[in-house]
Scaffold this motif. Structure first.
Motif, PDB file in Angstrom:
ATOM      1  N   LYS A  42      12.007  -8.077  -5.771  1.00 35.02           N
ATOM      2  CA  LYS A  42       9.788  -6.741  -5.654  1.00 35.02           C
ATOM      3  C   LYS A  42      10.316  -5.604  -3.811  1.00 35.02           C
ATOM      4  O   LYS A  42       9.416  -5.049  -4.583  1.00 35.02           O
ATOM      5  N   PHE A  43      11.150  -5.433  -3.364  1.00 34.74           N
ATOM      6  CA  PHE A  43      11.567  -4.876  -2.637  1.00 34.74           C
ATOM      7  C   PHE A  43      12.130  -3.673  -2.814  1.00 34.74           C
ATOM      8  O   PHE A  43      12.064  -2.724  -2.684  1.00 34.74           O
ATOM      9  N   LEU A  44      12.898  -4.132  -3.539  1.00 36.21           N
ATOM     10  CA  LEU A  44      13.978  -3.505  -5.023  1.00 36.21           C
ATOM     11  C   LEU A  44      13.335  -1.986  -4.964  1.00 36.21           C
ATOM     12  O   LEU A  44      13.021  -0.670  -5.650  1.00 36.21           O
ATOM     13  N   LEU A  45      12.430  -3.067  -6.002  1.00 35.28           N
ATOM     14  CA  LEU A  45      11.208  -2.429  -7.453  1.00 35.28           C
ATOM     15  C   LEU A  45      10.608  -1.168  -6.356  1.00 35.28           C
ATOM     16  O   LEU A  45      10.018  -0.279  -6.470  1.00 35.28           O
ATOM     17  N   HIS A  46       9.714  -1.715  -4.547  1.00 38.74           N
ATOM     18  CA  HIS A  46       9.204  -0.959  -3.971  1.00 38.74           C
ATOM     19  C   HIS A  46       9.671  -0.057  -3.798  1.00 38.74           C
ATOM     20  O   HIS A  46       9.040   0.939  -3.208  1.00 38.74           O
ATOM     21  N   ASP A  47      10.544  -0.304  -2.997  1.00 36.02           N
ATOM     22  CA  ASP A  47      11.644   1.619  -2.490  1.00 36.02           C
ATOM     23  C   ASP A  47      11.704   2.153  -4.578  1.00 36.02           C
ATOM     24  O   ASP A  47      11.479   3.544  -3.402  1.00 36.02           O
ATOM     25  N   ARG A  48      12.528   1.712  -4.991  1.00 37.52           N
ATOM     26  CA  ARG A  48      12.117   3.009  -6.648  1.00 37.52           C
ATOM     27  C   ARG A  48      11.188   3.855  -6.957  1.00 37.52           C
ATOM     28  O   ARG A  48      11.175   4.887  -6.935  1.00 37.52           O
ATOM     29  N   ALA A  49       9.662   3.041  -6.766  1.00 36.16           N
ATOM     30  CA  ALA A  49       8.914   3.716  -6.914  1.00 36.16           C
ATOM     31  C   ALA A  49       8.515   4.742  -5.358  1.00 36.16           C
ATOM     32  O   ALA A  49       8.320   6.062  -6.088  1.00 36.16           O
ATOM     33  N   ARG A  50       9.054   4.407  -4.526  1.00 33.63           N
ATOM     34  CA  ARG A  50       8.598   4.824  -3.439  1.00 33.63           C
ATOM     35  C   ARG A  50      10.207   6.539  -3.589  1.00 33.63           C
ATOM     36  O   ARG A  50       9.782   7.824  -3.537  1.00 33.63           O
ATOM     37  N   LEU A  51      10.978   5.975  -4.278  1.00 29.93           N
ATOM     38  CA  LEU A  51      12.172   7.312  -4.009  1.00 29.93           C
ATOM     39  C   LEU A  51      11.462   8.760  -5.458  1.00 29.93           C
ATOM     40  O   LEU A  51      10.991   9.136  -5.390  1.00 29.93           O
ATOM     41  N   ARG A  52      11.052   7.410  -6.188  1.00 31.73           N
ATOM     42  CA  ARG A  52       9.963   8.360  -7.638  1.00 31.73           C
ATOM     43  C   ARG A  52       9.195   9.111  -7.292  1.00 31.73           C
ATOM     44  O   ARG A  52       9.200  10.926  -6.931  1.00 31.73           O
ATOM     45  N   ALA A  53       8.374   8.538  -6.365  1.00 33.50           N
ATOM     46  CA  ALA A  53       7.083   9.215  -5.662  1.00 33.50           C
ATOM     47  C   ALA A  53       7.600  10.632  -4.735  1.00 33.50           C
ATOM     48  O   ALA A  53       6.730  11.420  -4.896  1.00 33.50           O
ATOM     49  N   ARG A  54       8.475  10.099  -4.245  1.00 33.53           N
ATOM     50  CA  ARG A  54       9.151  11.803  -2.717  1.00 33.53           C
ATOM     51  C   ARG A  54       9.905  12.112  -3.977  1.00 33.53           C
ATOM     52  O   ARG A  54      11.101  13.056  -3.134  1.00 33.53           O
ATOM     53  N   GLY A  55       9.923  11.825  -5.513  1.00 36.87           N
ATOM     54  CA  GLY A  55      11.289  12.667  -6.256  1.00 36.87           C
ATOM     55  C   GLY A  55      12.673  12.871  -5.492  1.00 36.87           C
ATOM     56  O   GLY A  55      13.165  14.067  -5.503  1.00 36.87           O
TER      57      GLY A  55
END
Ligand code: SF4
Length: 491
Positions: free
Chosen positions: A393-406
């Motif tokens: 769950k936390f890995l997915l959360h971080d992936r989403a943050r990476l995408r959101a920040r380009g």
């Protein structure tokens, strides 16, 4: 490379991981050892707890969560009771603070030598380099850590620091660094190390250790080891320093049993570690052993920030190493590829989070942007975790943050766009699958064999820099399903 694992590794894998996936020997050492540990872990839990295993994990999760939710209160209680038993308690906000406190104590006693037992937090704060710079000769007394120290190498696993080496390498190191005769016999190698260490224990001015748990009610620390080196480190030198992250607090001995049952079984498939040592204050007047001065150095180094954030569950980690052993990616790339002393699935989420908590908004993720994608998201880490940390769950959360920040690689976006386009157009999707299978037939390769075309052309080449382009199976899922349905077999 195993085609299940290949997609889990990031496109822009850092050079250290790229080298690791090509290192057959490393994969053999790490893969065999972790596979064995993981299998044995499943075996011992099945044998000893059967269907109650999940209940035990739930108890451990809730107990640790209670401790985190009441950390301020438990911290106060621990400090008060440890001081009442004669120990001195220091709090360190940063890694540098923790090292400075230790250096100050060492200076005060004129310490020139130190024996140290295994401790992740001292690795995290960089205690050894700080001691070396101050002229304090420090000996690692955990056998694995000792071998790494004489080799100038770094740990690659939370529990088994030298999992990436074998006894041949150890034998050569002992000949080269200790002048020992060549032997690959594990008992003889252990005796050589023991011989070397015993004299140092007797002379050392300072002992250093970590702790697995802090008991607030008793003002005591619990240290679990298999080699007895902690007991020698605390028993010999006149001054002992216990470094411990504040998240190691639990209510007291009343809550300890589930963790002792889970820690050793999860880490090394033992019912208990060989030594479970309890330390409270310094040596009393009627005692013969123990340090005259005992210091606890309670380390924050980002933990309070993690506690205040969305990933506070990560602080439940008891550092058993089970998620590393279960992880198909860790098995392929080993611990050094993660670029941090906390490797594997827990390291992939904890490292950026600790750095964020110390360095400000998202600094951690920007510095470790390959880590959230170093996972197949298979869930094996969650299944193995004795305190039920939902790492995927936390890995997915971080992936989403990476995408959101380009911060995600451009090629990842292009691949996902291609996949989205195909999956929304059944006709095109089927045509693409046929083209892949046609490629396999043309090559005349059996399922799972490698293609002669090892590198994909164009932008997709980034994907195959560290992977073989596998051959798709000759039968599609739809064909397989249709066939099983027709023949009445269970799909
Ligand atoms: S996350 Fe869970 S499995 Fe991994 S080291 Fe921590 S306690 Fe063990």
């Amino acid at each position: 490379m195993n085609e299940l694992i290949a997609p889990a590794l990031p496109f822009d894998m850092l050079p250290r991981a790229r080298e690791a996936v090509r290192d057959v020997k490393l994969q053999q050492f790490v893969g065999n050892a972790t596979h064995l540990k993981d299998t044995q872990r499943g075996g011992i839990f099945g044998r000893d707890f059967g269907n109650d295993y999940d209940d035990l994990r739930t108890v451990a999760r809730d107990t640790k969560q209670y401790a985190l939710d009441h950390l301020d209160e438990l911290l106060e209680r621990f400090i008060e009771r440890a001081q009442a038993s004669g120990a001195r308690v220091h709090t360190a906000t940063t890694a540098a603070d923790a090292c400075n406190i230790a250096l100050e104590i060492a200076r005060h006693h004129g310490a020139k030598s130190c024996v140290k037992s295994k401790s992740m937090v001292t690795e995290e704060i960089g205690l050894l380099p700080a001691f070396e710079a101050a002229g304090i000769a420090t000996l690692e007394t955990d056998l694995g850590e000792f071998i790494l120290q004489i080799d100038g190498d770094a740990p690659s696993h939370i529990v088994t620091p030298m999992i990436h080496k074998d006894r041949v390498a150890t034998a050569k190191s002992f000949v080269r660094e200790l002048g020992a005769r060549y032997t690959e016999d594990p008992t003889e190698l252990t005796m050589i190390a023991r011989e070397h260490m015993r004299g140092v224990y007797r002379q050392a001015d300072l002992g250093v250790s970590g702790a697995n748990f802090l008991l607030a009610d008793e003002g005591a620390a619990v240290i679990c080891t298999n080699e007895g080196n902690f007991d020698l480190s605390v028993g010999g030198p006149p001054v002992h320093l216990v470094f411990v992250g504040i998240e190691k607090l639990i209510r007291g001995a009343c809550d300890l049993a589930p963790f002792l049952k889970l820690l050793a079984r999860s880490g090394t498939a033992q019912p208990l570690t060989v030594y479970t040592s309890f330390v409270r204050g310094p040596r009393r007047s009627d005692e013969h052993g123990g340090p005259k001065e005992l210091h606890y150095i309670l380390v924050d180094a980002g933990r309070i920030g993690v506690l205040a954030g969305k990933k506070r569950d990560l602080l439940r980690c008891i550092r058993c190493g089970a998620c590393l052993n279960a992880c198909p990616v860790y098995r392929k790339v080993g611990g050094h590829s993660y670029g941090s002393m906390y490797a594997g699935p827990i390291g992939a989420v904890l490292t950026p989070e600790l750095e964020r908590a110390q360095g400000g908004h998202d600094a951690g993720l920007a510095n470790y942007k390959d880590l959230p994608r170093a996972s197949s998201l298979c869930g094996a880490c969650y299944e193995a975790c004795p305190v039920k940390i939902d790492i995927p769950k936390f890995l997915l959360h971080d992936r989403a943050r990476l995408r959101a920040r380009g911060l995600s690689p451009k090629s990842e976006g292009a691949t996902l766009a291609l996949w989205r386009m195909l999956s929304q157009r059944p006709v095109l999707f089927r045509m693409a699958l046929r083209a892949v299978r046609f490629h396999a037939r043309m090559l005349g390769k059996a399922d799972g064999e490698q293609s002669w075309l090892t590198h994909a052309p164009g932008p997709a080449g980034a994907w195959t820099k560290s992977r073989d382009l596998g051959v798709a199976t000759g039968e599609s899922f739809r064909e397989w399903f249709k066939e099983h349905k027709r023949s009445g077999g269970a799909p």
